[in-house]
Design a protein around this motif. Structure first.
Motif, PDB file in Angstrom:
ATOM      1  N   ALA A 249     -24.964 -47.470  13.694  1.00 44.07           N
ATOM      2  CA  ALA A 249     -24.950 -48.934  13.615  1.00 44.07           C
ATOM      3  C   ALA A 249     -25.095 -49.405  12.175  1.00 44.07           C
ATOM      4  CB  ALA A 249     -26.071 -49.510  14.476  1.00 44.07           C
ATOM      5  N   ASP A 250     -26.064 -48.854  11.470  1.00 45.57           N
ATOM      6  CA  ASP A 250     -26.313 -49.300  10.095  1.00 45.57           C
ATOM      7  C   ASP A 250     -25.148 -48.961   9.170  1.00 45.57           C
ATOM      8  OD1 ASP A 250     -28.723 -50.399  10.871  1.00 45.57           O
ATOM      9  OD2 ASP A 250     -29.941 -48.751  10.084  1.00 45.57           O
ATOM     10  N   GLU A 251     -24.624 -47.743   9.294  1.00 40.04           N
ATOM     11  CA  GLU A 251     -23.490 -47.349   8.458  1.00 40.04           C
ATOM     12  C   GLU A 251     -22.254 -48.166   8.803  1.00 40.04           C
ATOM     13  OE1 GLU A 251     -23.130 -43.134   9.120  1.00 40.04           O
ATOM     14  OE2 GLU A 251     -25.162 -42.780   8.346  1.00 40.04           O
ATOM     15  N   GLY A 252     -22.021 -48.354  10.096  1.00 38.38           N
ATOM     16  CA  GLY A 252     -20.855 -49.112  10.528  1.00 38.38           C
ATOM     17  C   GLY A 252     -20.890 -50.557  10.068  1.00 38.38           C
ATOM     18  N   LEU A 253     -22.052 -51.191  10.193  1.00 37.49           N
ATOM     19  CA  LEU A 253     -22.142 -52.591   9.780  1.00 37.49           C
ATOM     20  C   LEU A 253     -22.029 -52.714   8.268  1.00 37.49           C
ATOM     21  CD1 LEU A 253     -22.376 -55.506  10.709  1.00 37.49           C
ATOM     22  CD2 LEU A 253     -24.872 -55.281  10.513  1.00 37.49           C
ATOM     23  N   ALA A 254     -22.619 -51.800   7.520  1.00 42.62           N
ATOM     24  CA  ALA A 254     -22.527 -51.860   6.054  1.00 42.62           C
ATOM     25  C   ALA A 254     -21.064 -51.764   5.611  1.00 42.62           C
ATOM     26  CB  ALA A 254     -23.364 -50.753   5.421  1.00 42.62           C
ATOM     27  N   ARG A 255     -20.312 -50.827   6.194  1.00 40.38           N
ATOM     28  CA  ARG A 255     -18.887 -50.679   5.843  1.00 40.38           C
ATOM     29  C   ARG A 255     -18.097 -51.927   6.249  1.00 40.38           C
ATOM     30  NH1 ARG A 255     -19.715 -45.610   7.934  1.00 40.38           N
ATOM     31  NH2 ARG A 255     -18.586 -46.103   9.823  1.00 40.38           N
ATOM     32  N   LEU A 256     -18.386 -52.438   7.439  1.00 35.47           N
ATOM     33  CA  LEU A 256     -17.672 -53.617   7.916  1.00 35.47           C
ATOM     34  C   LEU A 256     -17.950 -54.824   7.028  1.00 35.47           C
ATOM     35  CD1 LEU A 256     -15.851 -54.940  10.050  1.00 35.47           C
ATOM     36  CD2 LEU A 256     -17.935 -55.420  11.358  1.00 35.47           C
ATOM     37  N   LEU A 257     -19.204 -55.041   6.675  1.00 36.56           N
ATOM     38  CA  LEU A 257     -19.545 -56.205   5.843  1.00 36.56           C
ATOM     39  C   LEU A 257     -18.945 -56.093   4.451  1.00 36.56           C
ATOM     40  CD1 LEU A 257     -23.216 -56.898   6.935  1.00 36.56           C
ATOM     41  CD2 LEU A 257     -21.145 -58.155   7.583  1.00 36.56           C
ATOM     42  N   ALA A 258     -18.884 -54.884   3.903  1.00 37.84           N
ATOM     43  CA  ALA A 258     -18.244 -54.725   2.592  1.00 37.84           C
ATOM     44  C   ALA A 258     -16.787 -55.182   2.679  1.00 37.84           C
ATOM     45  CB  ALA A 258     -18.337 -53.273   2.136  1.00 37.84           C
ATOM     46  N   ARG A 259     -16.145 -54.849   3.764  1.00 38.31           N
ATOM     47  CA  ARG A 259     -14.734 -55.223   3.947  1.00 38.31           C
ATOM     48  C   ARG A 259     -14.576 -56.707   4.240  1.00 38.31           C
ATOM     49  NH1 ARG A 259     -10.708 -52.038   8.123  1.00 38.31           N
ATOM     50  NH2 ARG A 259      -8.750 -52.945   7.399  1.00 38.31           N
ATOM     51  N   THR A 260     -15.394 -57.241   5.137  1.00 35.25           N
ATOM     52  CA  THR A 260     -15.243 -58.657   5.480  1.00 35.25           C
ATOM     53  C   THR A 260     -15.693 -59.559   4.336  1.00 35.25           C
ATOM     54  OG1 THR A 260     -17.381 -58.752   6.640  1.00 35.25           O
ATOM     55  CG2 THR A 260     -15.411 -58.251   7.967  1.00 35.25           C
ATOM     56  N   ASP A 261     -16.692 -59.136   3.581  1.00 34.43           N
ATOM     57  CA  ASP A 261     -17.108 -59.930   2.418  1.00 34.43           C
ATOM     58  C   ASP A 261     -15.953 -60.075   1.424  1.00 34.43           C
ATOM     59  OD1 ASP A 261     -19.681 -60.231   3.435  1.00 34.43           O
ATOM     60  OD2 ASP A 261     -20.599 -58.804   2.038  1.00 34.43           O
ATOM     61  N   ALA A 262     -15.175 -59.023   1.272  1.00 32.77           N
ATOM     62  CA  ALA A 262     -14.054 -59.049   0.333  1.00 32.77           C
ATOM     63  C   ALA A 262     -12.852 -59.824   0.862  1.00 32.77           C
ATOM     64  CB  ALA A 262     -13.634 -57.611  -0.007  1.00 32.77           C
ATOM     65  N   HIS A 263     -12.805 -60.026   2.183  1.00 27.83           N
ATOM     66  CA  HIS A 263     -11.630 -60.670   2.798  1.00 27.83           C
ATOM     67  C   HIS A 263     -12.054 -61.686   3.864  1.00 27.83           C
ATOM     68  CE1 HIS A 263      -9.234 -57.691   0.732  1.00 27.83           C
ATOM     69  NE2 HIS A 263     -10.028 -56.759   1.221  1.00 27.83           N
ATOM     70  N   ARG A 264     -13.042 -62.485   3.549  1.00 24.32           N
ATOM     71  CA  ARG A 264     -13.612 -63.408   4.533  1.00 24.32           C
ATOM     72  C   ARG A 264     -12.621 -64.439   5.054  1.00 24.32           C
ATOM     73  NH1 ARG A 264     -18.646 -65.556   1.803  1.00 24.32           N
ATOM     74  NH2 ARG A 264     -18.652 -63.433   1.054  1.00 24.32           N
ATOM     75  N   ASP A 265     -11.557 -64.701   4.318  1.00 23.11           N
ATOM     76  CA  ASP A 265     -10.560 -65.691   4.747  1.00 23.11           C
ATOM     77  C   ASP A 265      -9.247 -65.048   5.189  1.00 23.11           C
ATOM     78  OD1 ASP A 265     -12.220 -67.935   4.228  1.00 23.11           O
ATOM     79  OD2 ASP A 265     -11.794 -67.709   2.088  1.00 23.11           O
ATOM     80  N   ALA A 266      -9.259 -63.746   5.432  1.00 24.30           N
ATOM     81  CA  ALA A 266      -8.029 -63.052   5.833  1.00 24.30           C
ATOM     82  C   ALA A 266      -7.498 -63.618   7.146  1.00 24.30           C
ATOM     83  CB  ALA A 266      -8.295 -61.558   5.972  1.00 24.30           C
ATOM     84  N   ASP A 267      -6.188 -63.609   7.269  1.00 24.29           N
ATOM     85  CA  ASP A 267      -5.524 -64.088   8.480  1.00 24.29           C
ATOM     86  C   ASP A 267      -5.439 -62.942   9.480  1.00 24.29           C
ATOM     87  OD1 ASP A 267      -3.972 -65.336  10.397  1.00 24.29           O
ATOM     88  OD2 ASP A 267      -2.143 -65.300   9.194  1.00 24.29           O
ATOM     89  N   LEU A 268      -6.040 -63.113  10.640  1.00 22.02           N
ATOM     90  CA  LEU A 268      -6.003 -62.086  11.670  1.00 22.02           C
ATOM     91  C   LEU A 268      -4.869 -62.319  12.659  1.00 22.02           C
ATOM     92  CD1 LEU A 268      -9.825 -61.690  12.335  1.00 22.02           C
ATOM     93  CD2 LEU A 268      -8.378 -60.502  10.683  1.00 22.02           C
ATOM     94  N   GLY A 269      -4.291 -63.508  12.629  1.00 23.25           N
ATOM     95  CA  GLY A 269      -3.119 -63.823  13.439  1.00 23.25           C
ATOM     96  C   GLY A 269      -3.252 -63.452  14.905  1.00 23.25           C
ATOM     97  N   ALA A 270      -2.154 -63.056  15.463  1.00 22.30           N
ATOM     98  CA  ALA A 270      -2.090 -62.730  16.888  1.00 22.30           C
ATOM     99  C   ALA A 270      -2.892 -61.490  17.236  1.00 22.30           C
ATOM    100  CB  ALA A 270      -0.642 -62.550  17.316  1.00 22.30           C
ATOM    101  N   VAL A 271      -3.195 -60.658  16.235  1.00 20.65           N
ATOM    102  CA  VAL A 271      -3.972 -59.446  16.492  1.00 20.65           C
ATOM    103  C   VAL A 271      -5.320 -59.796  17.124  1.00 20.65           C
ATOM    104  CG1 VAL A 271      -5.188 -57.538  15.357  1.00 20.65           C
ATOM    105  CG2 VAL A 271      -2.845 -58.069  14.722  1.00 20.65           C
ATOM    106  N   TYR A 272      -5.909 -60.921  16.688  1.00 20.11           N
ATOM    107  CA  TYR A 272      -7.188 -61.340  17.262  1.00 20.11           C
ATOM    108  C   TYR A 272      -7.109 -62.793  17.719  1.00 20.11           C
ATOM    109  CZ  TYR A 272     -12.241 -61.205  18.086  1.00 20.11           C
ATOM    110  OH  TYR A 272     -13.496 -61.234  18.669  1.00 20.11           O
ATOM    111  N   ARG A 273      -6.016 -63.106  18.370  1.00 18.42           N
ATOM    112  CA  ARG A 273      -5.832 -64.391  19.033  1.00 18.42           C
ATOM    113  C   ARG A 273      -6.072 -65.568  18.100  1.00 18.42           C
ATOM    114  NH1 ARG A 273      -8.811 -63.831  24.621  1.00 18.42           N
ATOM    115  NH2 ARG A 273      -7.524 -65.631  25.048  1.00 18.42           N
TER     116      ARG A 273
END
Length: 161
Positions: free
Chosen positions: A12-36
């Motif tokens: 959980a801790d490793e997964g969330l740390a990796r995810l937050l590093a990615r989402t912090d860098a791309h917080r406004d990314a377009d997820l489009g139809a992939v995530y409705r």
């Protein structure tokens, strides 16, 4: 903390740390139809909402109540409807609020999981309301497993790693 709890918490801790590093860098990314047509913040609130469900199940069980599993008014057959309701309930959160919420809810849930011994986490009979599922498996899916799901979602949406 036993080995099962150690593995759940570490994942959980490793997964969330990796995810937050990615989402912090791309917080406004377009997820489009992939995530409705949902936002990056909605990925984090999805994890947060499932943390809240897991926390509720554990607290209800500890209080001697039978948890609504997966949630009151929902079954595993209506999981899509539950996920839509969870998304709608948290849609108002900004990225910063979603980030803070997922960090806080994960901290609370991993603290609860850390109090459970391996016999309780790994026995298919420990929690009747789980219908034979092991709490270790359920906790992993609500924590580290959901981070893996989120990374895959971002991959499919073309969000750089």
């Amino acid at each position: 903390m036993g080995e099962a709890a150690d593995r759940i918490v570490a994942s959980a801790d490793e997964g969330l740390a990796r995810l937050l590093a990615r989402t912090d860098a791309h917080r406004d990314a377009d997820l489009g139809a992939v995530y409705r047509d949902r936002r990056v913040a909605d990925v984090l609130t999805h994890l947060h909402a499932w943390h809240l469900l897991l926390e509720g199940w554990l607290l209800d069980d500890a209080a001697g109540r039978t948890p609504a599993y997966p949630a009151d008014g929902y079954t595993w057959a209506t999981l899509g409807d539950l996920n839509d309701a969870l998304a709608a309930a948290h849609r108002h959160l900004s990225y910063e609020e979603a980030r803070a919420a997922v960090v806080a809810s994960q901290a609370r849930v991993v603290a609860l999981v850390a109090t459970l011994d391996d016999a309780v986490l790994t026995s298919p009979d420990a929690f009747a309301w789980l219908g034979g599922d092991r709490l270790a498996s359920v906790a992993h899916e609500c924590l580290g497993g959901h981070c893996t799901w989120a990374q895959g979602l971002l991959d499919r949406a073309g969000v750089p790693a």
